[in-house]
Write a protein that holds these residues in place. Structure first.
Motif, PDB file in Angstrom:
ATOM      1  N   LEU A 139       0.492  -1.007   0.084  1.00 53.83           N
ATOM      2  CA  LEU A 139       0.375   0.271   0.387  1.00 53.83           C
ATOM      3  C   LEU A 139       0.652   1.340   0.216  1.00 53.83           C
ATOM      4  O   LEU A 139       0.651   2.304  -0.900  1.00 53.83           O
ATOM      5  CB  LEU A 139      -0.886   0.104   1.441  1.00 53.83           C
ATOM      6  N   SER A 141       3.573   1.941  -1.787  1.00 54.00           N
ATOM      7  CA  SER A 141       3.858   2.598  -3.070  1.00 54.00           C
ATOM      8  C   SER A 141       2.231   3.139  -4.072  1.00 54.00           C
ATOM      9  O   SER A 141       2.558   3.847  -5.002  1.00 54.00           O
ATOM     10  CB  SER A 141       3.829   1.161  -4.221  1.00 54.00           C
ATOM     11  N   ARG A 142       1.516   3.270  -2.876  1.00 53.89           N
ATOM     12  CA  ARG A 142      -0.319   3.887  -3.818  1.00 53.89           C
ATOM     13  C   ARG A 142       0.360   5.353  -3.073  1.00 53.89           C
ATOM     14  O   ARG A 142      -0.748   6.350  -3.814  1.00 53.89           O
ATOM     15  CB  ARG A 142      -1.141   3.052  -3.505  1.00 53.89           C
ATOM     16  N   ALA A 147       5.244   7.491  -4.530  1.00 52.91           N
ATOM     17  CA  ALA A 147       5.302   5.682  -6.117  1.00 52.91           C
ATOM     18  C   ALA A 147       6.348   6.050  -6.727  1.00 52.91           C
ATOM     19  O   ALA A 147       6.854   7.539  -6.959  1.00 52.91           O
ATOM     20  CB  ALA A 147       4.036   6.307  -6.670  1.00 52.91           C
ATOM     21  N   ALA A 156       3.139   9.881 -10.610  1.00 47.97           N
ATOM     22  CA  ALA A 156       1.652   9.246 -10.221  1.00 47.97           C
ATOM     23  C   ALA A 156       0.141  10.143 -10.680  1.00 47.97           C
ATOM     24  O   ALA A 156       0.250  11.252 -10.335  1.00 47.97           O
ATOM     25  CB  ALA A 156       1.352   9.563  -8.367  1.00 47.97           C
TER      26      ALA A 156
END
Length: 194
Positions: A139, A141-142, A147, A156
């Protein structure tokens, strides 16, 4: 070796072995990486090594070691807080990974205290369980600012890379994600078992 219903000797050994593997995984990154990533992995290496020692050497049998560990981790908290603020000033963005790592290190220091409060322990257990889930599911990396910037130069959601660039982005390596999930779970479990 101290025994408890939640922490029998065999389970201590399993957790210690898992955390030694975590420390080794992060040590590899300390050796091969540069900049903020090297320091971030250094922090996780010392947390994993400290956790392994706590599983192997209970506080009641090694009080001097725990006192020294407390001083070490309090100094590490101060260093991480300074790093977080310095990077914030330089990058213009408060990096949530540095904030979370600082909180993780606070949890390490808290575990070494001779006495803990049930409410604060519960807060740390919930936080660390959340960290274990977040790392397990990738999560971090979201989070847009974390990111990894693709080779095309956009961050992103199509934003320009310059608005999303921080010196430390989220890992997507399954080994690193698993190691961080194991460490967070190991910290939460120790707090429950203490």
């Amino acid at each position: 070796m101290m025994q408890s219903a939640l922490l029998p000797g065999w389970l201590r050994m399993v957790w210690a072995a898992a955390l030694v593997l975590v420390a080794l995984a992060h040590l590899k990154h300390v050796i091969t990486m540069r900049g903020q990533r090297r320091w971030w992995h250094t922090g996780h290496t010392v947390m994993a090594a400290g956790m392994a020692l706590m599983y192997l050497l209970p506080a009641m049998d090694h009080p001097v070691l725990y006192q020294a560990g407390l001083a070490f981790y309090v100094a590490a908290v101060a260093a991480l807080a300074a790093t977080t603020v310095t990077n914030w000033r330089e990058e213009g963005v408060l990096n949530p990974l540095w904030v979370a790592t600082t909180i993780d290190m606070v949890a390490m220091a808290y575990m070494l205290l001779p006495a803990r409060t049930p409410v604060l322990t519960a807060v740390f257990v919930v936080y660390l369980a959340g960290q274990a889930v977040a790392w397990s599911l990738g999560l971090w990396s979201r989070v847009p600012v974390l990111a990894p910037v693709p080779a095309g130069g956009e961050g992103a959601a199509g934003s320009p890379a310059s608005s999303a660039v921080v010196g430390l982005t989220a890992h997507t390596s399954p080994v690193v994600l698993a190691s961080l999930a194991v460490m967070a779970a190991g910290m939460a479990y120790m707090l429950l078992a203490m």
